[in-house]
Design a protein around this motif. Structure first.
Motif, PDB file in Angstrom:
ATOM      1  N   ALA A 210      51.887 -18.736  10.833  1.00 30.56           N
ATOM      2  CA  ALA A 210      52.744 -18.983   9.666  1.00 30.56           C
ATOM      3  C   ALA A 210      54.202 -19.113  10.084  1.00 30.56           C
ATOM      4  CB  ALA A 210      52.567 -17.869   8.637  1.00 30.56           C
ATOM      5  N   VAL A 211      54.625 -18.328  11.075  1.00 30.57           N
ATOM      6  CA  VAL A 211      55.985 -18.443  11.602  1.00 30.57           C
ATOM      7  C   VAL A 211      56.163 -19.821  12.243  1.00 30.57           C
ATOM      8  CG1 VAL A 211      57.589 -17.595  13.372  1.00 30.57           C
ATOM      9  CG2 VAL A 211      56.346 -15.964  11.922  1.00 30.57           C
ATOM     10  N   CYS A 212      55.204 -20.246  13.027  1.00 29.33           N
ATOM     11  CA  CYS A 212      55.275 -21.560  13.682  1.00 29.33           C
ATOM     12  C   CYS A 212      55.363 -22.695  12.672  1.00 29.33           C
ATOM     13  CB  CYS A 212      54.068 -21.770  14.589  1.00 29.33           C
ATOM     14  SG  CYS A 212      54.030 -20.684  16.020  1.00 29.33           S
ATOM     15  N   ARG A 213      54.719 -22.538  11.559  1.00 26.25           N
ATOM     16  CA  ARG A 213      54.739 -23.565  10.514  1.00 26.25           C
ATOM     17  C   ARG A 213      56.008 -23.508   9.672  1.00 26.25           C
ATOM     18  NH1 ARG A 213      48.574 -22.439   8.575  1.00 26.25           N
ATOM     19  NH2 ARG A 213      47.549 -23.527  10.287  1.00 26.25           N
ATOM     20  N   GLY A 214      56.836 -22.496   9.896  1.00 29.18           N
ATOM     21  CA  GLY A 214      58.068 -22.361   9.137  1.00 29.18           C
ATOM     22  C   GLY A 214      57.858 -21.758   7.760  1.00 29.18           C
ATOM     23  N   GLU A 215      56.707 -21.157   7.536  1.00 30.80           N
ATOM     24  CA  GLU A 215      56.399 -20.574   6.232  1.00 30.80           C
ATOM     25  C   GLU A 215      57.080 -19.232   6.022  1.00 30.80           C
ATOM     26  OE1 GLU A 215      52.123 -20.464   6.262  1.00 30.80           O
ATOM     27  OE2 GLU A 215      51.969 -22.663   6.308  1.00 30.80           O
ATOM     28  N   ILE A 216      57.282 -18.489   7.119  1.00 26.21           N
ATOM     29  CA  ILE A 216      57.935 -17.186   7.055  1.00 26.21           C
ATOM     30  C   ILE A 216      58.840 -17.043   8.274  1.00 26.21           C
ATOM     31  CG2 ILE A 216      56.128 -16.049   5.695  1.00 26.21           C
ATOM     32  CD1 ILE A 216      54.982 -14.925   8.300  1.00 26.21           C
ATOM     33  N   PRO A 217      59.864 -16.191   8.187  1.00 30.17           N
ATOM     34  CA  PRO A 217      60.756 -16.024   9.335  1.00 30.17           C
ATOM     35  C   PRO A 217      60.127 -15.151  10.419  1.00 30.17           C
ATOM     36  CG  PRO A 217      61.452 -14.612   7.530  1.00 30.17           C
ATOM     37  CD  PRO A 217      60.314 -15.454   7.011  1.00 30.17           C
ATOM     38  N   ALA A 218      60.552 -15.366  11.644  1.00 27.85           N
ATOM     39  CA  ALA A 218      60.102 -14.545  12.770  1.00 27.85           C
ATOM     40  C   ALA A 218      60.664 -13.138  12.618  1.00 27.85           C
ATOM     41  CB  ALA A 218      60.562 -15.155  14.088  1.00 27.85           C
ATOM     42  N   GLU A 219      59.803 -12.148  12.804  1.00 26.47           N
ATOM     43  CA  GLU A 219      60.241 -10.764  12.702  1.00 26.47           C
ATOM     44  C   GLU A 219      59.927  -9.953  13.947  1.00 26.47           C
ATOM     45  OE1 GLU A 219      58.579  -9.136   9.120  1.00 26.47           O
ATOM     46  OE2 GLU A 219      59.888 -10.349   7.830  1.00 26.47           O
ATOM     47  N   THR A 220      58.762 -10.178  14.548  1.00 24.86           N
ATOM     48  CA  THR A 220      58.386  -9.385  15.718  1.00 24.86           C
ATOM     49  C   THR A 220      59.052  -9.955  16.967  1.00 24.86           C
ATOM     50  OG1 THR A 220      56.433 -10.692  16.312  1.00 24.86           O
ATOM     51  CG2 THR A 220      56.128  -8.925  14.667  1.00 24.86           C
ATOM     52  N   ASP A 221      59.095  -9.161  18.020  1.00 22.27           N
ATOM     53  CA  ASP A 221      59.683  -9.624  19.279  1.00 22.27           C
ATOM     54  C   ASP A 221      58.926 -10.820  19.841  1.00 22.27           C
ATOM     55  OD1 ASP A 221      61.647  -7.665  19.165  1.00 22.27           O
ATOM     56  OD2 ASP A 221      60.546  -6.264  20.440  1.00 22.27           O
ATOM     57  N   ILE A 222      57.615 -10.825  19.688  1.00 23.90           N
ATOM     58  CA  ILE A 222      56.808 -11.944  20.186  1.00 23.90           C
ATOM     59  C   ILE A 222      57.148 -13.212  19.413  1.00 23.90           C
ATOM     60  CG2 ILE A 222      54.452 -12.855  20.329  1.00 23.90           C
ATOM     61  CD1 ILE A 222      53.576  -9.967  21.045  1.00 23.90           C
ATOM     62  N   GLU A 223      57.209 -13.114  18.109  1.00 27.90           N
ATOM     63  CA  GLU A 223      57.550 -14.272  17.277  1.00 27.90           C
ATOM     64  C   GLU A 223      58.948 -14.784  17.614  1.00 27.90           C
ATOM     65  OE1 GLU A 223      54.942 -12.639  13.476  1.00 27.90           O
ATOM     66  OE2 GLU A 223      57.121 -12.521  13.424  1.00 27.90           O
ATOM     67  N   LYS A 224      59.892 -13.881  17.774  1.00 24.02           N
ATOM     68  CA  LYS A 224      61.269 -14.274  18.080  1.00 24.02           C
ATOM     69  C   LYS A 224      61.363 -14.926  19.459  1.00 24.02           C
ATOM     70  CE  LYS A 224      63.403 -10.851  15.086  1.00 24.02           C
ATOM     71  NZ  LYS A 224      64.181  -9.598  15.027  1.00 24.02           N
ATOM     72  N   ALA A 225      60.607 -14.420  20.423  1.00 24.03           N
ATOM     73  CA  ALA A 225      60.616 -15.025  21.762  1.00 24.03           C
ATOM     74  C   ALA A 225      60.109 -16.457  21.700  1.00 24.03           C
ATOM     75  CB  ALA A 225      59.765 -14.195  22.727  1.00 24.03           C
ATOM     76  N   TRP A 226      59.039 -16.696  20.937  1.00 21.92           N
ATOM     77  CA  TRP A 226      58.489 -18.049  20.831  1.00 21.92           C
ATOM     78  C   TRP A 226      59.457 -18.983  20.105  1.00 21.92           C
ATOM     79  CZ3 TRP A 226      55.044 -20.142  23.733  1.00 21.92           C
ATOM     80  CH2 TRP A 226      54.506 -21.384  23.398  1.00 21.92           C
ATOM     81  N   VAL A 227      60.074 -18.503  19.048  1.00 19.99           N
ATOM     82  CA  VAL A 227      61.056 -19.317  18.316  1.00 19.99           C
ATOM     83  C   VAL A 227      62.219 -19.668  19.239  1.00 19.99           C
ATOM     84  CG1 VAL A 227      62.752 -19.256  16.439  1.00 19.99           C
ATOM     85  CG2 VAL A 227      60.400 -18.512  16.024  1.00 19.99           C
TER      86      VAL A 227
END
Length: 117
Positions: free
Chosen positions: A64-81
């Motif tokens: 969902a983060v990758c699709r832009g549906e929700i903002p990145a919150e976890t460290d893993i999500e933020k690293a990928w963004v």
């Protein structure tokens, strides 16, 4: 390293085309982000590209983060963004330049170091 949970891949992820000196030496990532990309990048790529089905809610949230549906919150999500933003700054299309992709044949010319953890 338990903090990576279901995202930890069996092989390290490198993008030698866009980051020829590694994520740590690029200046685009913190030390922790670089380590996260190396250890989890193959799984993250596979999830984003629909090459792997999500195993749990954490992985579904990442998609969902990758699709832009929700903002990145976890460290893993933020690293990928951060990784994706770095590729955009470099003017690259990331799925054409990735050195290792989870699930693909091991015909890439990158370090295929197995993780012994």
């Amino acid at each position: 390293m338990e903090q990576y949970g279901s995202f930890k891949a069996t092989k390290r992820y490198f993008d030698d085309t866009n980051f020829p000196y590694g994520f740590k030496q690029s200046g685009d990532f913190t030390r922790v982000q670089a380590e996260t990309l190396e250890l989890c990048g193959a799984t993250l790529y596979a999830l984003e590209q629909n090459k792997q089905e999500p195993l749990n809610e954490e992985q579904q949230r990442f998609i969902a983060v990758c699709r832009g549906e929700i903002p990145a919150e976890t460290d893993i999500e933020k690293a990928w963004v951060t990784y994706r933003e770095a590729l955009i700054r470099k003017g690259k299309t990331f799925n054409l330049f990735t050195s290792y992709v989870a699930g693909d044949d091991d015909d890439f010319d990158s370090s295929d170091d197995d993780l012994d953890d």
